[in-house]
Design an enzyme around this catalytic site. Structure first.
Site, PDB file in Angstrom:
ATOM      1  N   GLU A  41       0.841  -1.188   0.000  1.00 30.14           N
ATOM      2  CA  GLU A  41       0.000   0.000   0.000  1.00 30.14           C
ATOM      3  C   GLU A  41       0.877   1.239   0.000  1.00 30.14           C
ATOM      4  OE1 GLU A  41      -4.118  -1.059   2.329  1.00 30.14           O
ATOM      5  OE2 GLU A  41      -2.473  -0.283   3.526  1.00 30.14           O
ATOM      6  N   CYS A  42       0.665   2.135  -0.954  1.00 31.84           N
ATOM      7  CA  CYS A  42       1.347   3.425  -1.015  1.00 31.84           C
ATOM      8  C   CYS A  42       2.868   3.261  -0.911  1.00 31.84           C
ATOM      9  CB  CYS A  42       0.794   4.373   0.041  1.00 31.84           C
ATOM     10  SG  CYS A  42       1.124   6.121  -0.299  1.00 31.84           S
ATOM     11  N   GLY A  43       3.471   3.586   0.238  1.00 27.07           N
ATOM     12  CA  GLY A  43       4.911   3.419   0.374  1.00 27.07           C
ATOM     13  C   GLY A  43       5.356   1.995   0.124  1.00 27.07           C
ATOM     14  N   MET A  81       5.466   1.448  -3.546  1.00 28.96           N
ATOM     15  CA  MET A  81       6.662   2.031  -4.160  1.00 28.96           C
ATOM     16  C   MET A  81       7.888   1.131  -3.978  1.00 28.96           C
ATOM     17  SD  MET A  81       6.222   6.000  -2.968  1.00 28.96           S
ATOM     18  CE  MET A  81       4.583   6.611  -2.611  1.00 28.96           C
ATOM     19  N   THR A 129      -1.248  -0.873  -4.449  1.00 25.77           N
ATOM     20  CA  THR A 129      -2.158   0.253  -4.642  1.00 25.77           C
ATOM     21  C   THR A 129      -1.572   1.491  -3.971  1.00 25.77           C
ATOM     22  OG1 THR A 129      -3.384  -0.105  -2.574  1.00 25.77           O
ATOM     23  CG2 THR A 129      -4.155  -1.288  -4.528  1.00 25.77           C
TER      24      THR A 129
END
Length: 436
Positions: free
Chosen positions: A327-329, A332, A427
């Site tokens: 999720e998010c970080g 990435m 995501t």
């Protein structure tokens, strides 16, 4: 029987968090059991609440959650003497299109739970106008109970007197007035406050805030203004399926943004959670059947994460046979490259083709409703998920298959669809609840 109070303000940055923490610690020091909640999707404030009270604080969110889910979450306050719910943004600030049980506004929580609102007002640069603001908020929406106000950052005794007289004329109770006090300012960074676990002196800061508020605020009057409240019997939290039976959860300073109610719901459903630290060069437990990488601040630790080859090898080996989701970080870090704010590029895990950059900051903020085109751990294709996105990174490249059709709270399509490659998915939004 508990007492409930919502702490809100006309806007962000007025002092809601500081007052919430100070009141929580002051009442706890008096021997009261204090339960905090966060209205809205902020994932940093609850950790501060927990530091102040010794009890886990969770988010309650009218856009993403049903009333049944919210009531199940607040049932934890059954044994508390006082419930303090910190609002987000201004009292009535939410999205234009309602979600499951509201717009996400703090006022929704106050109305739903019938908890009076304690308003924090910063009268800097004004005097009697502060009373007009408070009166306008009091009268704006029927069904909101209003307790009174605490003034913050008053400039002088004369300034305080002018504001107090105007509020008295408007029939608004003033519980106290706080002069400026730089020593209790909480450090901030681009997503809000610096995380509680990163601040070694957090207890000292909260103690000082409590001492300061005790000197300037009538704690007895605040307590009496709270509404009597009988929580419903505890019931399971709906719409939160665990991603697996045995979950490897990344957890350290780079991976800490996961809503507490998510982890609690997973455990309540019988899942076992094993944590590991990518920053310590650890990989997911080989005995688990799914790996979950939450958001956080990987951009602040990108060089270290890039150098931690044992973590990367273990994650790649895990993904050969089992599902991995970020999720998010976390998303990435599953990608190939993360470029930090200084423009330095760092190689990431490479399990997805995603390339992201913080070199040119652009804020992405808001609620998200996603319809999955492919499964993620815990949810099948076609599932509708409600969440929230908040980051400053930019997608440089995303060559993999889109994971979902994602819309904002108005129904507009969002370009950040997430992506998937084999058993690896990611995501940009943080999951809050399934939309049923």
């Amino acid at each position: 029987m508990a007492r409930g109070l919502v702490i809100s303000a006309p806007a962000s940055g007025v002092g809601k968090t500081t007052l919430t923490l100070a009141l929580a610690r002051a009442y706890r020091d008096r021997g009261l059991s204090v339960q905090c909640f966060k209205s809205g999707p902020d994932y940093i404030d609850p950790a501060f609440h927990a530091a102040a009270t010794g009890r886990v604080s969770v988010n309650i969110d009218s856009w993403a959650m049903s009333r049944t889910t919210i009531e199940a979450l607040v049932a934890r306050a059954a044994a508390a003497d006082i419930v303090l719910t910190e609002g987000s943004m201004g009292l009535f600030d939410g999205v234009a299109t309602p979600g499951v049980s509201g717009t996400g506004a703090t006022a929704d929580t106050a109305a739903m739970m019938d908890w009076p609102v304690l308003l924090v007002i910063d009268p800097s640069g004004q005097a009697q106008t502060a009373a007009a603001v408070a009166a306008g908020l009091r009268d704006f929406r029927p069904g909101i109970r209003f307790a009174g106000v605490v003034l913050n950052r008053v400039a002088s005794p004369r300034h305080e007197d002018l504001v107090r007289r105007a509020l008295a004329d408007a029939g608004i109770a003033v519980f106290g007035a706080l002069p400026r006090h730089a020593e209790i300012n909480l450090p901030k960074r681009h997503l809000g406050l610096v995380q509680a676990e990163e601040q070694k002196g957090i207890d000292r800061l909260i103690d000082e805030a409590a001492r300061f508020v005790m000197e300037h605020v009538d704690l007895d009057a605040v307590l009496q203004s709270a509404g009597d409240w009988s929580p419903q019997s505890a019931s399971p939290i709906a719409s939160l399926t665990p991603p697996g039976q045995r979950i490897a959860l990344a957890r350290d300073a780079a991976f800490s943004f996961i809503y507490p109610h998510m982890v609690e719901a997973w455990r309540a459903a019988g899942a076992e959670i094993s944590t590991f630290s990518p920053l310590a060069d650890e990989g997911p437990d080989a005995g688990t059947d799914v790996c979950w990488l939450p958001g956080g601040y990987p951009e602040l630790h990108a060089a270290r994460l890039s150098a931690n080859k044992r973590f990367q090898r273990a994650l790649a080996s895990f993904a050969e046979t089992r599902a991995v989701h970020g999720e998010c970080g976390g998303y990435m870090v599953l990608g190939t490259v993360l470029t930090d704010a200084e423009g330095t590029s760092h190689a990431m895990a490479g399990l997805l083709g995603l390339e992201t950059s913080f070199a040119k900051r652009r804020m992405h903020l808001g609620y998200r409703l996603a319809e999955l085109a492919a499964p993620i751990p815990g949810y099948q294709a076609g599932a509708r998920l409600r969440g929230h996105e908040f980051h400053y990174s930019t997608i440089v490249s995303q060559p993999d298959t889109p994971l979902a059709v994602v819309r904002d709270a108005t129904g507009a399509m969002i370009a950040e669809t997430g992506s998937r490659r084999g058993s690896v998915t990611g995501t940009f939004f943080h999951l809050i609840a399934e939309d049923k």
